[in-house]
Motif scaffolding. Structure first.
Motif, short mmCIF file in Angstrom:
data_model
loop_
_atom_site.label_atom_id
_atom_site.label_comp_id
_atom_site.label_asym_id
_atom_site.label_seq_id
_atom_site.Cartn_x
_atom_site.Cartn_y
_atom_site.Cartn_z
N ILE A 162 0.85 -1.20 0.00
CA ILE A 162 0.00 0.00 0.00
C ILE A 162 0.88 1.25 0.00
O ILE A 162 0.50 2.30 0.50
N GLY A 203 1.27 5.03 -8.50
CA GLY A 203 0.19 4.52 -7.68
C GLY A 203 0.71 4.05 -6.34
O GLY A 203 1.93 4.02 -6.10
N ASN A 217 0.24 1.04 -4.76
CA ASN A 217 0.27 -0.42 -4.55
C ASN A 217 1.45 -1.01 -5.30
O ASN A 217 1.34 -2.02 -5.98
N THR A 265 -7.66 -4.89 4.12
CA THR A 265 -6.57 -4.05 4.63
C THR A 265 -5.58 -4.90 5.43
O THR A 265 -4.37 -4.66 5.41
N THR A 284 -1.80 -6.08 4.36
CA THR A 284 -1.13 -5.19 3.41
C THR A 284 0.17 -4.68 4.02
O THR A 284 0.35 -4.68 5.23
N ARG A 296 3.65 7.13 1.29
CA ARG A 296 2.28 7.61 1.06
C ARG A 296 2.23 9.11 1.36
O ARG A 296 3.17 9.67 1.95
N ARG A 326 -5.63 9.11 1.29
CA ARG A 326 -6.13 8.71 -0.02
C ARG A 326 -4.97 8.50 -1.00
O ARG A 326 -3.94 9.14 -0.86
N PRO A 327 -5.14 7.62 -1.98
CA PRO A 327 -6.32 6.80 -2.26
C PRO A 327 -6.42 5.60 -1.34
O PRO A 327 -5.43 5.22 -0.71
N ASN A 328 -7.61 4.99 -1.29
CA ASN A 328 -7.79 3.84 -0.41
C ASN A 328 -7.81 2.54 -1.19
O ASN A 328 -8.45 1.56 -0.81
N SER A 329 -7.08 2.51 -2.31
CA SER A 329 -6.99 1.28 -3.11
C SER A 329 -6.16 0.23 -2.38
O SER A 329 -5.19 0.54 -1.71
N LEU A 330 -6.56 -1.03 -2.55
CA LEU A 330 -5.87 -2.15 -1.91
C LEU A 330 -5.39 -3.12 -2.98
O LEU A 330 -6.05 -3.31 -4.00
#
Length: 399
Positions: free
Chosen positions: A271, A278, A280, A299, A302, A331, A394-398
């Motif tokens: 993450i 990005g 990830n 989550t 990760t 992040r 943000r972002p909250n992509s996994l």
């Protein structure tokens, strides 16, 4: 004689035995990383972490105690790059505050909105008497022209030239006098002449140009080029006075589950990453130190990789080339003004130290805004232990 010989012989055996035990002990220390942990424990820390608000919804900086002057960089560095005024060079030294060498344009982000401040607001909060300062203390006045000042300072153009001493003396220097300041500013011969070329700004109080202190920073030409310390009181202004911070989205939160050192390899449930790649980005290498997360749904499990070991692509525009186009993985939970990077991991004590990294941003004529990768750092930030809540932003992509 025989008794003496046996005594010496026994002593020699003991010496050999304890030498072997000692060698094995030292070998184990090195092999399993225990020596590094002990040395790290004995050595004093380079600097303190930032003041925190300890909330179940995630540790956040105490913005009311965070300021540029307390952000101390840990490593020397320098870089040369194209800027709005030709080739520029930035130099910094370990132990230096970032306010001494970072510029306003580096923090031109909606999450901070630093450019919407004015001198009056800063002075009121800081208890600064602006009448005791000189024009030269406000760095960006050095490259303002009469037209840019008229545009920046409300009502200035309607004043008589003789009523504003620095502008009166500037105009006289070029054989002009009388009339409205706006009319003088239209003179083609002065359109590109900085104020500092006609007068010594140290000779005039900051308040000698009426309303200057009430103009927001972003009204001035090339305001982005001023250093943080070039705005009186800004380097010691606490960040709770930066209006953009109120708009941060801090709803994506997890917990630190397990810090793991660099013996970890090839981790794919990442993450962390960058705006460009990005967040990830897998760690496909031998040293993938990271802290593992726990939280709602996927989550859990990760991994936020350590930027001390993994680098990713960063930056945009022509400044993207700086630092080889690379920045530490991490992040931006608190906005694009800085990047949060996992740095030192202490697996035995369950502790993780994170740092801040900064970037250089410029607005160049005919090119537009461009930013380097986040490579200026490290600056100590938040320290976590197992089960501490952490804001992921943000972002909250996994993965």
């Amino acid at each position: 004689m025989k008794s003496s010989f046996r005594l010496n012989d026994n002593a020699l055996r003991y010496l050999i035995f304890f030498s072997l035990v000692g060698s094995l002990f030292i070998h184990s220390f090195i092999k399993y990383g225990l020596l590094n942990q002990v040395v790290g424990f004995l050595l004093p820390k380079a600097s303190a972490q930032v003041p925190l608000i300890n909330s179940p919804n995630g540790f956040t900086p105490d913005w009311s105690r965070l300021k540029f002057s307390d952000m101390i960089i840990g490593e020397d560095g320098s870089v040369t790059y194209p800027g709005s005024r030709g080739t520029e060079t930035r130099i910094w030294t370990a132990g230096q505050s970032i306010g001494e060498f970072m510029e306003l344009g580096d923090f031109e982000t909606p999450e901070l909105a630093i450019e919407s401040l004015n001198l009056s607001t800063i002075a009121r909060v800081q208890g600064i008497n602006l009448s005791r300062l000189r024009l030269n203390d406000f760095q960006l006045t050095r490259w303002q022209t009469l037209p840019s000042l008229v545009k920046a300072v409300p009502g200035l153009g309607n004043r008589n030239v003789g009523s504003v001493p620095p502008i009166r003396d500037f105009a006289l220097r070029f054989g002009l006098s009388g009339g409205r300041i706006a009319d003088i500013a239209r003179d083609s011969g002065l359109a590109n002449v900085p104020l500092s070329r006609g007068i010594n700004l140290r000779n005039y109080p900051l308040t000698s140009i009426p309303n200057l202190q009430n103009a927001s920073i972003n009204r001035f030409a090339n305001w982005q080029d001023s250093k943080i310390i070039g705005v009186p009181g800004l380097s010691t202004l606490t960040w709770d006075n930066l209006p953009g911070l109120r708009s941060l989205d801090l709803s994506f939160v997890a917990k630190v589950d397990l810090p793991l050192r660099d013996i970890e390899a090839n981790r794919t449930r990442s993450i962390s990453g960058s705006y460009q790649e990005g967040f990830n980005v897998p760690c496909l290498q031998n040293n993938c130190a990271h802290m593992e997360m726990s939280g709602i749904g996927e989550t859990t499990g990760t991994q936020w990789m350590s930027g001390k070991f993994q680098k990713v692509n960063g930056g945009f525009g022509i400044l993207k080339a700086l630092n080889g186009g690379k920045e530490p993985t991490g992040r931006n939970p608190f906005g694009s003004g800085f990047k949060q990077v996992v740095w030192n991991i202490y697996e035995g004590s369950g502790k993780v130290e994170t740092t801040m990294f900064f970037r250089i941003c410029k607005t160049i004529p005919f090119i537009g805004r461009t930013c380097s990768p986040y490579f200026i750092g490290p600056v100590p930030f938040i320290e976590y232990r197992e089960k501490d809540p952490i804001v992921l932003g943000r972002p909250n992509s996994l993965p």
